[in-house]
Design a protein around this motif. Structure first.
Motif, PDB file in Angstrom:
ATOM      1  N   VAL A   1       0.850  -1.190   0.000  1.00 58.65           N
ATOM      2  CA  VAL A   1       0.000   0.000   0.000  1.00 58.65           C
ATOM      3  C   VAL A   1       0.886   1.240   0.000  1.00 58.65           C
ATOM      4  O   VAL A   1       1.759   1.388   0.863  1.00 58.65           O
TER       5      VAL A   1
ATOM      6  N   VAL B   1       0.964   4.755   0.929  1.00 61.79           N
ATOM      7  CA  VAL B   1       0.196   5.655   1.784  1.00 61.79           C
ATOM      8  C   VAL B   1       0.418   7.091   1.324  1.00 61.79           C
ATOM      9  O   VAL B   1       1.555   7.568   1.269  1.00 61.79           O
TER      10      VAL B   1
ATOM     11  N   GLU C   1      -4.374  12.897   2.197  1.00 66.60           N
ATOM     12  CA  GLU C   1      -5.519  13.443   1.471  1.00 66.60           C
ATOM     13  C   GLU C   1      -5.551  14.963   1.538  1.00 66.60           C
ATOM     14  O   GLU C   1      -6.449  15.590   0.978  1.00 66.60           O
TER      15      GLU C   1
ATOM     16  N   LYS D   1      -3.819  -1.037  13.145  1.00 70.48           N
ATOM     17  CA  LYS D   1      -4.770  -0.206  12.418  1.00 70.48           C
ATOM     18  C   LYS D   1      -5.139   1.021  13.250  1.00 70.48           C
ATOM     19  O   LYS D   1      -5.492   0.907  14.421  1.00 70.48           O
TER      20      LYS D   1
ATOM     21  N   ASN E   1      -7.691  14.602   8.497  1.00 67.75           N
ATOM     22  CA  ASN E   1      -6.749  13.963   7.581  1.00 67.75           C
ATOM     23  C   ASN E   1      -5.330  14.494   7.700  1.00 67.75           C
ATOM     24  O   ASN E   1      -4.431  13.984   7.015  1.00 67.75           O
TER      25      ASN E   1
ATOM     26  N   PRO F   1      -3.752   2.084   7.641  1.00 61.76           N
ATOM     27  CA  PRO F   1      -5.031   1.567   7.147  1.00 61.76           C
ATOM     28  C   PRO F   1      -5.404   0.205   7.730  1.00 61.76           C
ATOM     29  O   PRO F   1      -6.570  -0.174   7.718  1.00 61.76           O
ATOM     30  N   SER F   2      -4.412  -0.526   8.224  1.00 67.82           N
ATOM     31  CA  SER F   2      -4.654  -1.840   8.822  1.00 67.82           C
ATOM     32  C   SER F   2      -3.410  -2.230   9.606  1.00 67.82           C
ATOM     33  O   SER F   2      -2.436  -1.471   9.663  1.00 67.82           O
TER      34      SER F   2
END
Length: 354
Positions: A45, A47, A50, A68, A197, A203-204
């Motif tokens: 992933v 990252v 945003e 997470k 954000n 995310p996990s």
């Protein structure tokens, strides 16, 4: 037994062993194929924040395990605090504007009632004078004036009714649902989301790897800054010759030996087999067909990918890209199960050397 006889005996034995081994390899390649072209695969992933801004803190180190929701890094939130306060003020202003609109609606209703009364009176007056005019009691100019006043009163009534519709369109169905309030509320939610954000979270569960992020880095929206490998997302991808897995089905099982764990053998389930390879992928380009030329007498066998998964956790020493040796076999055949065990254990022991 003479030396010549011993030599012939050993030669015959070696020839027989060679033939048996050769036949076994041919048959085993169809029933219990083995490949050394295996790798540990995993989802990677990228990252990305945003929101944009300067990185003010990095909360992880390279190859750190995280859960997470753990904070990975933080972006300067000052301008987003200001934007949030501005959005809150805009929402308050929108509520005040809505209250003004409700007052204007009440005034518009009163204006309609007044205009309706004026119009009704002007209309009655016009009808009365029109009857008198037919009796030649009053002049035509009086009738014309009454008609003009009637038309003006009617136009005023229509204007007030339209004004009420405009106000009601802005107010919405109920209080707090006016256009201005809804726009301001959306801007407030956007400002709150942007502020949230500024703290970039994991995310996990997983591992942060190849970390090259430092405080002061300028972060841009949707531009990756950090590499993250989720825990439990790894599987083994094995590339077999296509003829070796032509008979592969749900009854087959896999044994895996990892280069990183010499002597160890692990059981895996066959998850899927890929339906194609990149070499055969066609991209429309308006050009003629490119014919593959191979000058070798025996061309390389095409390989196809088989994906393997395990219910158990993989060894902690593995990483995305670790090499592996794999053998697959039918579970309902004890002979090939035994042969697969022998093959994979030999391969695993050889990993002590190479």
């Amino acid at each position: 037994m003479t030396a010549d006889q011993k030599f012939r005996h050993w030669m015959r034995t070696l020839i027989v062993l060679f033939i048996v081994l050769f036949l076994y390899i041919i048959i085993a390649d169809r029933h219990a194929p083995l490949t050394t072209e295996g790798r540990v695969q995993g989802y990677v992933v990228q990252v990305a924040p945003e929101v944009s801004g300067k990185v003010t803190s990095v909360s992880v180190v390279n190859n750190q395990s995280v859960n997470k929701g753990d904070v990975l890094f933080t972006i300067d939130e000052r301008k987003y605090d200001i934007a949030l306060e501005q959005a809150e003020l805009s929402l308050q202003s929108a509520y005040e504007k809505e209250a003004t609109l409700y007052s204007q609606r009440e005034a518009a209703v009163a204006n309609i009632a007044r205009a309706q009364a004026t119009y009704d009176n002007a209309h009655r007056e016009y009808n009365r004078l029109l009857k008198l005019s037919r009796q030649k009691v009053i002049s035509q100019s009086s009738v014309d004036n009454a008609f003009a006043q009637n038309q003006v009163a009617h136009a005023t009534l229509k204007a007030e009714q339209q004004n009420l519709k405009v106000i009601e369109a802005q107010l919405g169905d109920k209080k707090g649902e006016s256009t201005a309030v809804r726009i301001a509320r959306n801007k407030l939610e956007k400002a709150q989301l942007d502020l949230t954000n500024t703290r970039v979270l994991a995310p996990s569960d997983g591992v942060v790897t190849n970390l090259q992020l430092e405080v002061g880095t300028m972060a841009n929206t949707n531009m990756p800054l950090l590499t993250f490998v989720p825990t439990g997302s790894m599987w083994v991808a094995a590339d077999f010759r296509e003829k070796s897995v032509a008979n592969l089905n749900e009854s087959y099982h896999a044994l895996v030996a990892f280069d990183a764990n010499p002597g160890g053998v692990y059981e895996f389930d066959i998850s899927s087999r890929d339906y194609g390879v990149a070499a055969a992928q066609q991209t429309p380009n308006g050009a003629l067909t490119k014919v593959e030329v191979n000058n070798r007498w025996v061309r390389d066998a095409q390989r196809t990918r088989v994906n393997l998964t395990s219910q158990d956790n993989m060894p902690s020493s593995l990483f995305v890209g670790s090499r592996a040796t794999i053998v697959v076999y039918p579970q309902d055949n004890m002979f090939w199960h035994l042969m697969a065990q022998v093959q994979i254990h030999i391969a695993s022991w050889f990993h002590f050397i190479y």
